[in-house]
Enzyme design. Structure first.
Site, short mmCIF file in Angstrom:
data_model
loop_
_atom_site.label_atom_id
_atom_site.label_comp_id
_atom_site.label_asym_id
_atom_site.label_seq_id
_atom_site.Cartn_x
_atom_site.Cartn_y
_atom_site.Cartn_z
N GLY A 127 -0.73 -138.96 46.93
CA GLY A 127 -1.46 -140.22 46.85
C GLY A 127 -2.66 -140.30 47.79
O GLY A 127 -3.23 -141.37 47.99
N GLY A 166 1.73 -138.14 40.14
CA GLY A 166 1.87 -139.56 40.44
C GLY A 166 0.75 -140.36 39.80
O GLY A 166 0.79 -140.69 38.61
N GLY A 167 -0.26 -140.68 40.59
CA GLY A 167 -1.34 -141.57 40.15
C GLY A 167 -1.91 -141.22 38.79
O GLY A 167 -2.12 -142.11 37.94
N GLU A 169 6.12 -130.80 47.18
CA GLU A 169 5.16 -131.89 47.33
C GLU A 169 4.84 -132.08 48.82
O GLU A 169 5.57 -132.78 49.53
CB GLU A 169 5.75 -133.19 46.79
CG GLU A 169 6.03 -133.17 45.31
CD GLU A 169 5.93 -134.56 44.71
OE1 GLU A 169 5.16 -134.75 43.78
OE2 GLU A 169 6.60 -135.49 45.21
N SER A 226 -1.59 -135.22 44.47
CA SER A 226 -2.97 -135.44 44.03
C SER A 226 -3.44 -134.45 42.96
O SER A 226 -4.59 -134.00 42.98
CB SER A 226 -3.92 -135.45 45.23
OG SER A 226 -3.59 -136.52 46.12
N HIS A 231 12.46 -137.56 46.55
CA HIS A 231 11.02 -137.77 46.69
C HIS A 231 10.73 -138.17 48.13
O HIS A 231 11.52 -138.88 48.76
CB HIS A 231 10.56 -138.87 45.71
CG HIS A 231 9.06 -138.95 45.62
ND1 HIS A 231 8.29 -139.58 46.57
CD2 HIS A 231 8.18 -138.45 44.70
CE1 HIS A 231 7.01 -139.48 46.24
NE2 HIS A 231 6.92 -138.79 45.10
N GLU A 289 8.92 -140.30 49.38
CA GLU A 289 8.91 -141.75 49.66
C GLU A 289 10.33 -142.26 49.87
O GLU A 289 10.56 -143.16 50.68
CB GLU A 289 8.19 -142.49 48.51
CG GLU A 289 6.68 -142.24 48.58
CD GLU A 289 5.94 -142.32 47.26
OE1 GLU A 289 6.49 -142.83 46.27
OE2 GLU A 289 4.78 -141.85 47.22
N ASN A 295 5.35 -139.24 37.43
CA ASN A 295 6.15 -140.14 38.28
C ASN A 295 5.38 -141.46 38.36
O ASN A 295 4.40 -141.55 39.09
CB ASN A 295 6.32 -139.52 39.67
CG ASN A 295 6.99 -140.49 40.64
OD1 ASN A 295 7.55 -141.51 40.23
ND2 ASN A 295 6.92 -140.19 41.93
N TRP A 296 5.85 -142.42 37.58
CA TRP A 296 5.12 -143.71 37.54
C TRP A 296 5.30 -144.51 38.82
O TRP A 296 4.63 -145.52 39.01
CB TRP A 296 5.62 -144.54 36.36
CG TRP A 296 5.19 -144.04 35.01
CD1 TRP A 296 4.51 -142.88 34.72
CD2 TRP A 296 5.40 -144.70 33.75
NE1 TRP A 296 4.30 -142.77 33.38
CE2 TRP A 296 4.83 -143.88 32.75
CE3 TRP A 296 6.03 -145.89 33.37
CZ2 TRP A 296 4.86 -144.22 31.40
CZ3 TRP A 296 6.06 -146.22 32.03
CH2 TRP A 296 5.49 -145.40 31.05
N LYS A 297 6.23 -144.12 39.66
CA LYS A 297 6.57 -144.89 40.87
C LYS A 297 6.86 -146.34 40.47
O LYS A 297 7.32 -146.60 39.37
CB LYS A 297 5.47 -144.79 41.91
CG LYS A 297 5.05 -143.35 42.19
CD LYS A 297 4.32 -143.23 43.48
CE LYS A 297 3.67 -141.85 43.58
NZ LYS A 297 3.39 -141.46 44.95
C1 PEP Z 1 4.13 -138.14 43.51
O1 PEP Z 1 4.31 -139.33 43.66
O2 PEP Z 1 5.11 -137.41 43.32
C2 PEP Z 1 2.76 -137.62 43.55
C3 PEP Z 1 2.58 -136.35 43.51
O3 PEP Z 1 1.76 -138.56 43.61
P1 PEP Z 1 0.18 -138.28 43.44
O4 PEP Z 1 0.00 -137.39 42.26
O5 PEP Z 1 -0.41 -139.63 43.24
O6 PEP Z 1 -0.27 -137.62 44.71
#
Ligand code: PEP
Length: 250
Positions: free
Chosen positions: A173, A232-233, A167, A211, A96, A98, A12-14
């Site tokens: 994050g 994500g990251g 999640e 994470s 998601h 967010e 997930n590049w956000k």
């Molecule tokens: C996400 O945005 O879905 C996510 C899991 O982010 P991260 O891996 O950065 O926690």
């Protein structure tokens, strides 16, 4: 039964990237040899064409980070599932945390988005998860079941077609990952809920997100009900994302 489930790792590049930066990242991904997992990247809408072009004829798939609940019409700023299908999207993340938090998306809207995606042959990756306050109040089970229940009821006989991503909001994050045991406990609850709803529950892929990094992916993915990750990251660095894909053992 779990042997039948091939792992799935989704980036997930956000809201990150640029045309130039994506070229580098996609080139790094293209260079990957065979992976023991299915893998996809969910990119910002403007870069779907770029992902489609660069990932064509590779084993990697691509998707979006959202999808409209509507088919078409006067919905300024929205992107329909039909448009995603036009770009060869395999997946659309919906719900998601967010979007739930920053755009006030409720359970029914998320369910409607999942249904709109499926209707166009785009697999929805439905995110569920509790906040830290909810976890500390002992509400994790009730929250994730409520979130999933709305989607199960809306998709009805098609519920077995979705991918679910657990999640925990407190792990996204933050660098604070759920332990493999904490994550497995929630995945087992979700699997049980799905078993009561669809005969496909044991073939469905339940991803963990929050994470996930190259050094913790293997222990998470080794859990019996964790069938991959939503990343994500770490999906913004080709080498990290590929290392996570390689941590998939079945
Ligand atoms: C996400 O945005 O879905 C996510 C899991 O982010 P991260 O891996 O950065 O926690």
């Amino acid at each position: 039964m779990s042997e039948a489930r091939r792992k799935l790792v989704v980036g997930n590049w956000k809201m990150h990237g640029s045309h130039a930066a994506n070229e580098q990242l996609l080139e790094g991904l293209r260079a990957a040899g065979p992976l023991p997992a299915d893998a996809a990247v969910c990119v910002p809408f403007p870069y779907l064409a770029q992902a489609a072009e660069r990932l064509a004829r590779t084993a990697l798939q691509w998707g979006s980070q959202d999808c409209s609940a509507h088919e078409q019409g006067a919905y300024t700023g929205e992107v329909s599932a039909a448009m995603l299908a036009d770009f060869g999207c395999r997946y659309a993340i919906v719900g998601h945390s967010e979007r739930r938090a920053l755009h006030a998306e409720g359970d029914q809207l998320v369910a409607d988005k999942a249904q709109a995606a499926l209707a166009r042959g785009v697999t929805p990756i439905v995110c569920v998860g509790e906040t830290l306050t909810q976890r500390e109040a002992g509400e994790t089970e009730a929250v994730v079941k409520r979130q999933l229940s709305a989607v199960i009821h809306t998709l009805a006989h098609c519920a077995g077609e979705m991918v679910v991503a657990y999640e925990p909001v407190w792990a996204i994050g933050t660098g604070r990952t759920a332990t493999p045991e904490q994550a497995q406990a929630v995945h087992a609850l979700l699997r049980a809920q799905l078993r009561a709803a669809t005969p496909r529950a044991d073939q469905m892929r339940l991803l963990y997100g929050g994470s996930v990094k190259p050094d913790n992916a293997a222990s998470l993915f080794a859990q019996p009900d964790i069938d991959g990750g939503l990343i994500g990251g770490a999906s913004l660095k080709a080498q990290d994302f590929l290392a996570i894909c390689r941590a998939a053992v079945r």
